[in-house]
Write a protein that holds these residues in place. Structure first.
Motif, PDB file in Angstrom:
ATOM      1  N   UNK A   1       0.849  -1.195   0.000  1.00  0.00           N
ATOM      2  CA  UNK A   1       0.000   0.000   0.000  1.00  0.00           C
ATOM      3  C   UNK A   1       0.884   1.246   0.000  1.00  0.00           C
ATOM      4  N   UNK A   2       0.322   2.338  -0.443  1.00  0.00           N
ATOM      5  CA  UNK A   2       1.063   3.600  -0.407  1.00  0.00           C
ATOM      6  C   UNK A   2       0.125   4.704   0.021  1.00  0.00           C
ATOM      7  N   UNK A   3       0.598   5.510   0.973  1.00  0.00           N
ATOM      8  CA  UNK A   3      -0.160   6.712   1.323  1.00  0.00           C
ATOM      9  C   UNK A   3       0.786   7.687   1.989  1.00  0.00           C
ATOM     10  N   UNK A   4       0.490   8.953   1.802  1.00  0.00           N
ATOM     11  CA  UNK A   4       1.307   9.998   2.408  1.00  0.00           C
ATOM     12  C   UNK A   4       2.771   9.904   2.020  1.00  0.00           C
ATOM     13  N   UNK A   5       3.049   9.448   0.799  1.00  0.00           N
ATOM     14  CA  UNK A   5       4.433   9.402   0.330  1.00  0.00           C
ATOM     15  C   UNK A   5       5.234   8.224   0.842  1.00  0.00           C
ATOM     16  N   UNK A   6       4.592   7.283   1.534  1.00  0.00           N
ATOM     17  CA  UNK A   6       5.314   6.105   2.020  1.00  0.00           C
ATOM     18  C   UNK A   6       4.636   4.823   1.575  1.00  0.00           C
ATOM     19  N   UNK A   7       5.450   3.810   1.369  1.00  0.00           N
ATOM     20  CA  UNK A   7       4.917   2.502   0.970  1.00  0.00           C
ATOM     21  C   UNK A   7       5.142   1.514   2.104  1.00  0.00           C
ATOM     22  N   UNK A   8       4.199   0.588   2.250  1.00  0.00           N
ATOM     23  CA  UNK A   8       4.401  -0.470   3.246  1.00  0.00           C
ATOM     24  C   UNK A   8       3.664  -1.722   2.821  1.00  0.00           C
ATOM     25  N   UNK A   9       3.915  -2.806   3.554  1.00  0.00           N
ATOM     26  CA  UNK A   9       3.265  -4.077   3.251  1.00  0.00           C
ATOM     27  C   UNK A   9       2.339  -4.436   4.408  1.00  0.00           C
ATOM     28  N   UNK A  10       1.239  -5.067   4.069  1.00  0.00           N
ATOM     29  CA  UNK A  10       0.251  -5.491   5.062  1.00  0.00           C
ATOM     30  C   UNK A  10      -0.046  -6.956   4.792  1.00  0.00           C
ATOM     31  N   UNK A  11      -0.072  -7.758   5.847  1.00  0.00           N
ATOM     32  CA  UNK A  11      -0.422  -9.172   5.670  1.00  0.00           C
ATOM     33  C   UNK A  11      -1.887  -9.384   6.056  1.00  0.00           C
ATOM     34  N   UNK A  12      -2.621 -10.065   5.175  1.00  0.00           N
ATOM     35  CA  UNK A  12      -4.022 -10.352   5.474  1.00  0.00           C
ATOM     36  C   UNK A  12      -4.261 -11.854   5.399  1.00  0.00           C
ATOM     37  N   UNK A  13      -5.235 -12.325   6.158  1.00  0.00           N
ATOM     38  CA  UNK A  13      -5.609 -13.743   6.044  1.00  0.00           C
ATOM     39  C   UNK A  13      -6.431 -13.970   4.778  1.00  0.00           C
ATOM     40  N   UNK A  14      -7.280 -12.989   4.479  1.00  0.00           N
ATOM     41  CA  UNK A  14      -8.061 -13.056   3.244  1.00  0.00           C
ATOM     42  C   UNK A  14      -8.069 -11.687   2.587  1.00  0.00           C
ATOM     43  N   UNK A  15      -8.235 -11.716   1.279  1.00  0.00           N
ATOM     44  CA  UNK A  15      -8.314 -10.454   0.536  1.00  0.00           C
ATOM     45  C   UNK A  15      -9.584 -10.464  -0.308  1.00  0.00           C
ATOM     46  N   UNK A  16     -10.334  -9.364  -0.251  1.00  0.00           N
ATOM     47  CA  UNK A  16     -11.476  -9.203  -1.145  1.00  0.00           C
ATOM     48  C   UNK A  16     -11.177  -8.027  -2.069  1.00  0.00           C
ATOM     49  N   UNK A  17     -11.103  -8.324  -3.332  1.00  0.00           N
ATOM     50  CA  UNK A  17     -10.838  -7.270  -4.308  1.00  0.00           C
ATOM     51  C   UNK A  17     -12.177  -6.739  -4.805  1.00  0.00           C
ATOM     52  N   UNK A  18     -12.429  -5.463  -4.548  1.00  0.00           N
ATOM     53  CA  UNK A  18     -13.691  -4.827  -4.959  1.00  0.00           C
ATOM     54  C   UNK A  18     -13.331  -3.535  -5.678  1.00  0.00           C
ATOM     55  N   UNK A  19     -12.508  -3.683  -6.714  1.00  0.00           N
ATOM     56  CA  UNK A  19     -11.913  -2.506  -7.356  1.00  0.00           C
ATOM     57  C   UNK A  19     -12.774  -1.926  -8.474  1.00  0.00           C
ATOM     58  N   UNK A  20     -13.957  -2.512  -8.688  1.00  0.00           N
ATOM     59  CA  UNK A  20     -14.936  -1.856  -9.558  1.00  0.00           C
ATOM     60  C   UNK A  20     -14.690  -1.999 -11.047  1.00  0.00           C
ATOM     61  N   UNK A  21     -15.186  -0.997 -11.748  1.00  0.00           N
ATOM     62  CA  UNK A  21     -15.158  -1.031 -13.210  1.00  0.00           C
ATOM     63  C   UNK A  21     -14.340   0.133 -13.730  1.00  0.00           C
ATOM     64  N   UNK A  22     -14.073   0.103 -14.999  1.00  0.00           N
ATOM     65  CA  UNK A  22     -13.499   1.264 -15.670  1.00  0.00           C
ATOM     66  C   UNK A  22     -14.227   1.421 -16.984  1.00  0.00           C
ATOM     67  N   UNK A  23     -14.134   2.596 -17.578  1.00  0.00           N
ATOM     68  CA  UNK A  23     -14.822   2.771 -18.846  1.00  0.00           C
ATOM     69  C   UNK A  23     -14.069   2.106 -19.980  1.00  0.00           C
ATOM     70  N   UNK A  24     -14.807   1.556 -20.886  1.00  0.00           N
ATOM     71  CA  UNK A  24     -14.198   1.011 -22.094  1.00  0.00           C
ATOM     72  C   UNK A  24     -13.641   2.180 -22.919  1.00  0.00           C
ATOM     73  N   UNK A  25     -12.433   2.022 -23.455  1.00  0.00           N
ATOM     74  CA  UNK A  25     -11.904   3.121 -24.268  1.00  0.00           C
ATOM     75  C   UNK A  25     -12.760   3.335 -25.523  1.00  0.00           C
ATOM     76  N   UNK A  26     -12.812   4.562 -26.012  1.00  0.00           N
ATOM     77  CA  UNK A  26     -13.595   4.888 -27.213  1.00  0.00           C
ATOM     78  C   UNK A  26     -12.669   5.578 -28.217  1.00  0.00           C
ATOM     79  N   UNK A  27     -11.802   4.779 -28.872  1.00  0.00           N
ATOM     80  CA  UNK A  27     -10.770   5.380 -29.729  1.00  0.00           C
ATOM     81  C   UNK A  27     -11.285   5.823 -31.093  1.00  0.00           C
TER      82      UNK A  27
END
Ligand code: FAD
Ligand code: FAD
Lengths: 383, 460
Positions: B100-126
């Motif tokens: 993770x990164x915040x406030x100009x610093x990076x660190x590592x976090x250990x989790x027992x489980x991870x839920x990725x809920x990073x959503x959607x992005x728009x399809x490009x319209x070239x």
């Protein structure tokens, strides 16, 4: 599609479509032979596209110096040779001394290289270092410099050899994995997932998998796959021409013409042998980031836009295997380049072609013999 | 690393992440939600707390679907789940460590489980000219509307297809923007018809869509259908849009051109780990392969919400709760029968919300002509690579996106291929006559969020 039964005849079967396989194919086709390159993925899938592309004589193992010196001339005439220079730029290489003790090592190194009869490594003082590398950190005191070295685009250089080789009649088969090698009369029969390839001569340029291929013909070299990591920044205003390394820490650092900065130096991730996929180790990349911040303060706020790792074969003594098999006739090895085989690509291909066509080469390749660890308990040191 | 291990790390504070965290905390898990934004809400409910308290008059303009976010955010706030705003997750490892990164610093976090809920992005319209300033994806325009109440001052044209385009049209009209026209590229009513029963059964969506369209019409915005040959025109800034419709050529002046062709799963994280993915032909995007609980093929790593397949905000919240029940089961807080009971209401609601999708996917397919653009159109904005250059690389022997990347530098810029991946693969697939599943996509590498040298150097 079943092509398992099809047999294809060539003059030489080259295993591995990296820089070394493609360079060998070019030199062999130039010598009027008809080689086939068998590549299990696509050309330059592994080390030869992941590479940092440093064209460096600076700091080479003494055994490699004669080869590197011959190779640099080929880099300088690449466009004449291939019609394409692989974007080689002779912007020089610098190795930075961060303190007096390291500068002393530079003096010793340059003296040793001179004693071998070469004068390409030159000691530079604080002032000359700043002239060549204006943004280097204040504490750096000098270093070593090789003016005619530089860098190229690994993928483009490899592709340039491949395309020229094909133009001269070489054949490249991608998606073709070598599974077994047999002897039939005077010929080698190479079995793949896409049929059999027969030829009197075999070249092993299988990179990190070279030892696997060598064992198929009875040699038993020591080699380990290692995943070397790289990072690249977003575009920055131009601040650096030569490629920079350090005497005392792992670093390879260069700014490309587009403005991006490519950072490597030998920190390693992990490689999954089965899938051939690599994984990055960000704690080690953090070491690399600390080195970069210390030597180039200008980089502190630069954004890293990409990181990757490439698989390269390493040997116990950090130099490659080049030359004939000791176990089988008409097999020539060229693999295990230990993270510095890019510069050697042009010359080693020509050495291999000489060995095939004349049975000898004028360059000293004895230190690279395939059986140099036979009977010894040699291991590849941890990286 | 602090040495502390959290039970469940949730990535993303949109409806999926917030709902998951709320339920997981309720079931006794130690949960932290990481999100790059300053406040919870995700894409759809961006800035909802600030709007509700400081700009309440804007709620009407942003509509009831937006206001619905108040409930879910306040439940999340009231729960024991921790929220780490302004924190980007740039790395997820198979061993469930997060960078993770915040406030100009990076660190590592250990989790027992991870839920990725990073959503959607728009399809490009070239389309030709899409890199001109003033040409925006609809979501960016909407983001400004939500987070800052910013409305374009000059004439606006909306072009493309998909529900969000109508949503934005209604919002812009209500906000008093000068919307000159809505240009619909493709709407296949015939193909969608067979999915109508599902659409009706999913409840509310059809009425909502028709409501948006009538709001746009009432505001006096003309809707042109079957628009082709979209082109943004201008020198230093977009000045007009050209297109063909009703058998003739048109030109409309505009200061802002909002393009949209639907949203696709934001699979950068799961692709980079890498989890197993499949090509979703109906939604024309990649999605991680999951079981009924959102579990990927990687032990202890699950997904919920739009990053696992586009389902919309309400489906996302249900999927989040379902995944939370599974997390509690996997970590021993409840057993499988308890999980099934607890999740059953969400599961049926989730399935109901998903029933609108086949209808929408059939109705609004991305336009072929835009997905596979002409040679002179830029595909990769970061490295300024055109479709023609990609085709040339294929002719030189490039058989897939990773090779084409080496040939042309597509996907090597700051967006790390997020913007061009789909188009580059579509162009290669089209030229080689192969399917997208065969051609594949870029090998995505961490860090998936920009990280500075200084930040990385701070990592211990
Ligand atoms: C990250 C990184 C940075 C580097 N930086 C530099 C540098 O700055 N300067 C420098 O001089 N060198 C550098 N190197 C080293 C240099 O890139 C390599 O030494 C060189 O590219 C090796 O080329 P190769 O042809 O031997 O191997 P590769 O390019 O790996 O080619 C070997 C090929 O053989 C194929 N193969 C293997 N087994 C089989 C089989 N059974 N059947 C068919 N095909 C098979 C593989 O798929 C592979 O494509 C670097 C390497 C890496 C990884
Ligand atoms: C541009 C855009 C506009 C939309 N507008 C509408 C609309 O008006 N109406 C509508 O009904 N639907 C809209 N949608 C669809 C709607 O957003 C989704 O259906 C819904 O938000 C899905 O919820 P979610 O929880 O899955 O993801 P999201 O709501 O997208 O939440 C994901 C969150 O994760 C964060 N995140 C992602 N990756 C990282 C990371 N690596 N590190 C830290 N944080 C991260 C994101 O910033 C975001 O806050 C829109 C989608 C997009 C892409």
């Amino acid at each position: 599609m079943s092509t398992a039964g099809t047999v294809h005849d060539f003059d030489v079967v080259i295993i591995g479509g990296g820089l070394h396989g493609c360079s060998a194919a070019y030199h062999l086709a130039q010598a009027k032979l008809k080689p086939v390159v068998l590549e299990k993925h696509v050309v330059a899938r592994h080390a030869s596209s992941a590479s940092a592309g440093g064209v460096r004589r600076l700091g080479r193992d003494p055994a490699e110096i004669p080869l590197a010196v011959a190779s640099i001339e080929m880099w300088h005439s690449m466009r004449d040779m291939l019609g394409d220079d692989g974007e080689f730029r002779a912007t020089g290489q610098v190795r930075v001394a961060e303190n007096a003790a390291e500068l002393q090592k530079c003096e010793e190194r340059a003296a040793r290289v001179r004693a071998l009869g070469y004068d390409h490594e030159v000691v530079i003082d604080r002032k000359e270092l700043r002239r060549l590398v204006p943004q280097v950190a204040e504490h750096c005191v000098g270093g070593l410099h090789t003016a005619r070295d530089g860098y190229a685009f690994p993928f483009k250089a490899t592709t340039a050899f491949r395309l020229k080789a094909e133009e001269l009649g070489a054949v490249v088969k991608e998606g073709t994995k070598v599974e077994a090698i047999e002897r039939s009369g005077e010929r080698w029969v190479v079995r793949t997932n896409h049929g059999q390839f027969r030829a009197p001569v075999l070249v092993n340029a299988a990179g990190a998998w070279g030892a696997e291929i060598a064992r198929m013909v009875g040699d038993d070299p020591v080699e380990e796959p290692v995943a070397l990591m790289m990072m690249v920044s977003g575009r920055m205003p131009h601040f650096l021409d030569p490629t920079v390394g350090c005497m005392g820490r792992k670093l390879s650092f260069k700014q490309m013409r587009a403005g991006t900065v490519v950072i490597g130096g030998g920190h390693v991730g992990t490689v999954d042998r089965e899938t051939e996929l690599t994984e990055l180790d960000f704690r080690k990349l953090a070491l690399s980031a600390r080195t970069v911040s210390a030597v180039f303060p200008i980089m502190k706020d630069a954004t890293l836009v990409r990181c990757w790792a490439g698989v390269e074969g390493f040997t116990p003594d950090d130099i490659p295997y080049i030359g004939p098999s000791k176990a089988a006739p008409n097999v020539f090895h060229s693999f295990g380049f230990c993270g510095h085989g890019f510069q050697l690509g042009p010359v080693v291909g020509s050495i291999t072609a000489q060995l095939v066509t004349q049975g000898k080469t004028n360059l000293p390749i004895e230190p690279f013999r395939i059986d140099r660890f036979a009977g010894k308990d040699a291991r590849v040191p941890a990286h | 690393m602090s040495g502390e291990i959290i039970d469940l790390a949730v990535i993303g504070a949109g409806p999926a992440g917030m709902a998951a965290a709320t339920v997981a905390a309720d079931l006794g898990l130690d949960v932290t939600v990481f999100d790059e934004n300053p406040a919870p809400g995700g894409q759809i409910y961006r800035g909802i707390e600030a709007v509700a308290t400081k700009r309440a008059s804007d709620l009407a303009m942003l509509g009831p679907a937006y206001e619905a976010g108040k409930t879910i955010v306040s439940a999340f706030r009231a729960s024991k789940a921790k929220h780490q705003p302004n924190t980007s997750v740039w790395l997820v490892q198979k061993d469930r460590q997060l960078g993770i990164a915040s406030g100009g610093r990076a660190s590592m976090v250990q989790a027992r489980r991870i839920l990725i809920a990073s959503g959607a992005q728009e399809r490009p319209v070239p389309i030709p000219g899409w890199t001109l300033p003033g040409v925006m994806l609809a979501g960016a325009t909407q983001g400004l509307l939500k987070s800052a109440g910013m409305v374009p001052s000059g004439p606006v044209v909306l072009a493309g297809n998909g529900p969000l385009l109508y949503q934005l049209g209604a919002q812009l009209a209500a906000a008093g923007a000068k919307v000159t026209a809505l240009l619909e590229t493709e709407a296949r009513y015939g193909a969608a018809l067979q999915h109508l029963p599902g659409a009706i059964a999913s409840g509310g969506y059809l009425a909502k869509g028709l409501g948006l369209i009538s709001a746009i019409r009432k505001a006096g915005v003309p809707i042109r259908r079957n628009v082709t040959g979209l082109k943004a025109i201008g020198k230093d800034h977009v000045e007009a849009v050209e297109f063909a419709a009703n058998g003739r050529a048109w030109r409309l002046d505009c200061e802002v051109l909002c393009l949209h062709q639907g949203v696709v799963s934001n699979a950068q994280l799961t692709l980079a780990i890498p989890a197993k993915h499949e090509w979703n032909e109906a939604q024309r995007c990649w999605r991680p392969v999951t079981d009924a609980w959102g579990n990927t093929d990687l032990e202890g790593i699950a997904v919920a919400g739009d990053c696992g397949g586009i389902g919309g905000a309400e489906a996302a919240a249900h999927a989040g709760r379902i995944a939370a029940c599974e997390a509690a089961r996997a970590l021993g807080k409840i057993d499988a029968p308890q999980r099934d009971t607890r999740a059953s209401g969400d599961r049926s609601a989730w399935e109901r919300h998903l029933r609108i999708r086949p209808f929408l996917d059939a109705l609004y397919p991305p336009s072929r002509a835009i997905a596979v653009p002409a040679d002179d159109v830029t595909l990769c904005r970061c490295e300024e690579v055109t479709a023609g250059e990609v085709r040339a690389a294929v002719r030189q022997g490039g058989t897939g996106p990773n090779q084409v990347k080496s040939f042309t530098r597509t996907g090597m810029g700051p967006c790390q291929g997020r913007m061009c991946a789909l188009t580059v693969s579509e162009v290669i697939a089209d030229q080689l006559g192969k399917s997208m599943a065969e051609v594949g996509t870029y090998r995505v590498r961490f860090p998936i969020k920009p990280l500075t040298v200084g930040e990385l150097a701070s990592l211990e």
